[in-house]
Design a protein around this motif. Structure first.
Motif, PDB file in Angstrom:
ATOM      1  N   SER A 138       0.817  -1.219   0.000  1.00  0.00           N
ATOM      2  CA  SER A 138       0.000   0.000   0.000  1.00  0.00           C
ATOM      3  C   SER A 138       0.849   1.267   0.000  1.00  0.00           C
ATOM      4  O   SER A 138       0.368   2.336  -0.360  1.00  0.00           O
ATOM      5  CB  SER A 138      -0.936   0.014   1.210  1.00  0.00           C
ATOM      6  N   ALA A 167      -4.238  -2.752  -1.612  1.00  0.00           N
ATOM      7  CA  ALA A 167      -4.650  -2.302  -0.282  1.00  0.00           C
ATOM      8  C   ALA A 167      -6.164  -2.275  -0.153  1.00  0.00           C
ATOM      9  O   ALA A 167      -6.732  -2.690   0.873  1.00  0.00           O
ATOM     10  CB  ALA A 167      -4.069  -0.917  -0.001  1.00  0.00           C
ATOM     11  N   THR A 168      -6.857  -1.795  -1.198  1.00  0.00           N
ATOM     12  CA  THR A 168      -8.314  -1.705  -1.158  1.00  0.00           C
ATOM     13  C   THR A 168      -8.953  -3.075  -1.054  1.00  0.00           C
ATOM     14  O   THR A 168      -9.836  -3.314  -0.218  1.00  0.00           O
ATOM     15  CB  THR A 168      -8.842  -0.977  -2.410  1.00  0.00           C
TER      16      THR A 168
END
Length: 406
Positions: A42, A200-201
């Motif tokens: 991220s 990351a999402t």
């Protein structure tokens, strides 16, 4: 080994669309197989968003100031009706995007989305906020990301520099070119940044974000299709009083398809000029209107700014009345005219529109990041609409003028 054959040279000059697609697929794969690894990745997304936040205020300020300062007075051409069509078309695109966003509201998956938001209570509060942001200190506006203030001071400085010496104007033109080069460098890092953002999402939210992105992209492409196949033909018909679709389809075929793959209105200028010549338009007119259209005829950018802004507004639960929606359409149209000529340039102006609703710059830049994730198709379709409409409106204005004179 020839440097042109090196691995890094091929990466740096490779197809950005394919690289972004690879970044998206790799991000989803990493989030699926190793959520812990995705958390570490991220940082790439954070660096990419940070670079965007750093360059965006300078981009808006310098680009607008340089564009106005170096504007040249037109000779006797049919430019006035063409400019009116450009501006009206861009505003109509924003209005169409507002209507479709209300009909098909979109929820985005944002991280800490409520942080720093202060929803306005109505149009009066929006106007109050707008007025005070207009007169913000220019240095403070740049430091805090007050895009409305940045735009105001950029316009003011541009008009003031219009009376300056040519060498001073050239300095700002060179600065604008340099900033654009920096933006291009950042955009080249988009595959790495999007890899980090996607991983990351998906690691934090699972695949719930995928449906939101698909819905958002469908709304964007739907609005652009309506503009290209319904609204623009109606505008052209009102101008030339005949069936507009032969002209519209020819421009989509010979200009739109090329622009879709180049994803640059500036790069498509020679194609559009050749098409204008083929249509037997006046060279004195299209030699000015086509480059100008690549700057101010930004219906696709207005759609992107409006749809993504209203998606953020809907996600945060902010109520929007009809007067605020009209104000957003005006702001989106004006902002779109200042969109950068590089891929993804319109996304950098979303924070300006979001600031109307009290949405913090951090949240707005998350929306920008979402835009880059779907930007593989969105930006290509946006450029195709913008560039093909340059020729459509130029041809319509020239034909209407010939009919009046004849």
């Amino acid at each position: 080994m020839n440097k042109n054959d090196s691995f890094f040279y091929r990466i740096a000059n490779g197809n950005l669309v394919l690289q972004i697609l690879v970044g998206i697929i790799a991000g989803v794969a990493l989030a699926t197989w190793s959520p812990e690894g995705a958390a570490h990745a991220s940082i790439l997304g954070d660096l990419f968003v940070g670079a965007l936040k750093a360059i965006a205020p300078l981009l808006v300020f310098i680009l607008v100031a340089a564009s106005i300062a170096n504007h040249k007075q037109n000779s006797k051409t049919a430019m006035r009706p063409i400019v009116i069509l450009y501006l009206f078309g861009t505003f109509t695109a924003a209005l169409t995007a507002v209507a479709m966003s209300f009909l098909f509201p979109t929820d985005l998956v944002l991280i800490n989305a409520a942080t720093g938001t202060t929803p306005p209570q109505g149009i009066s509060e929006v106007l109050h906020t707008l007025l005070f942001k207009l007169v913000d200190n220019p240095v403070n506006a740049l430091l805090t990301g007050n895009y409305i203030g940045i735009l105001t001071w950029g316009v003011g400085l541009g008009f003031a520099l219009a009376q300056a010496s040519q060498s001073t104007k050239q300095v700002f033109a060179d600065m604008s070119h340099s900033i654009s080069q920096m933006v291009r460098f950042i955009i080249r890092l988009a595959p790495l940044g999007i890899f980090g953002l996607v991983s990351a999402t998906f690691a934090q939210t699972g695949f719930s974000a995928l449906a939101g992105y698909a819905h958002l992209l469908a709304v964007l492409l739907g609005v652009m299709a309506i503009m290209a196949l319904v609204v623009n033909p109606l505008i052209v018909f009102a101008k030339i009083r005949r069936n507009p679709y032969p002209l519209v389809f020819q421009c989509l075929r010979e200009s739109g398809i090329t622009a879709f793959f180049t994803r640059s209105s500036a790069a498509n200028i020679p194609v559009n000029m050749a098409l204008c010549s083929k249509l037997k338009l006046h060279e004195d007119t299209y030699s000015v209107s086509i480059p100008l259209g690549a700057t101010i005829n930004m219906g696709g950018a207005a759609i992107t700014i409006t749809v993504l802004t209203l998606a953020a507004v809907h996600t945060l639960g902010i109520q929007v009345d009809i007067f605020t929606a009209l104000l957003l359409s005006v702001v989106a149209a004006v902002s779109a005219c200042g969109a950068s000529g590089v891929a993804g340039g319109s996304l950098l102006l979303i924070p300006l529109a979001c600031s109307l609703f009290g949405i913090s710059n951090d949240v707005a830049m998350q929306v920008v990041a979402v835009g880059f994730i779907i930007g593989v198709i969105q930006d290509a379709a946006e450029t195709a609409l913008n560039s093909s409409t340059d020729v459509v409106f130029t041809a319509a204005a020239c034909e209407a003028l010939e009919r009046q004179q004849g």
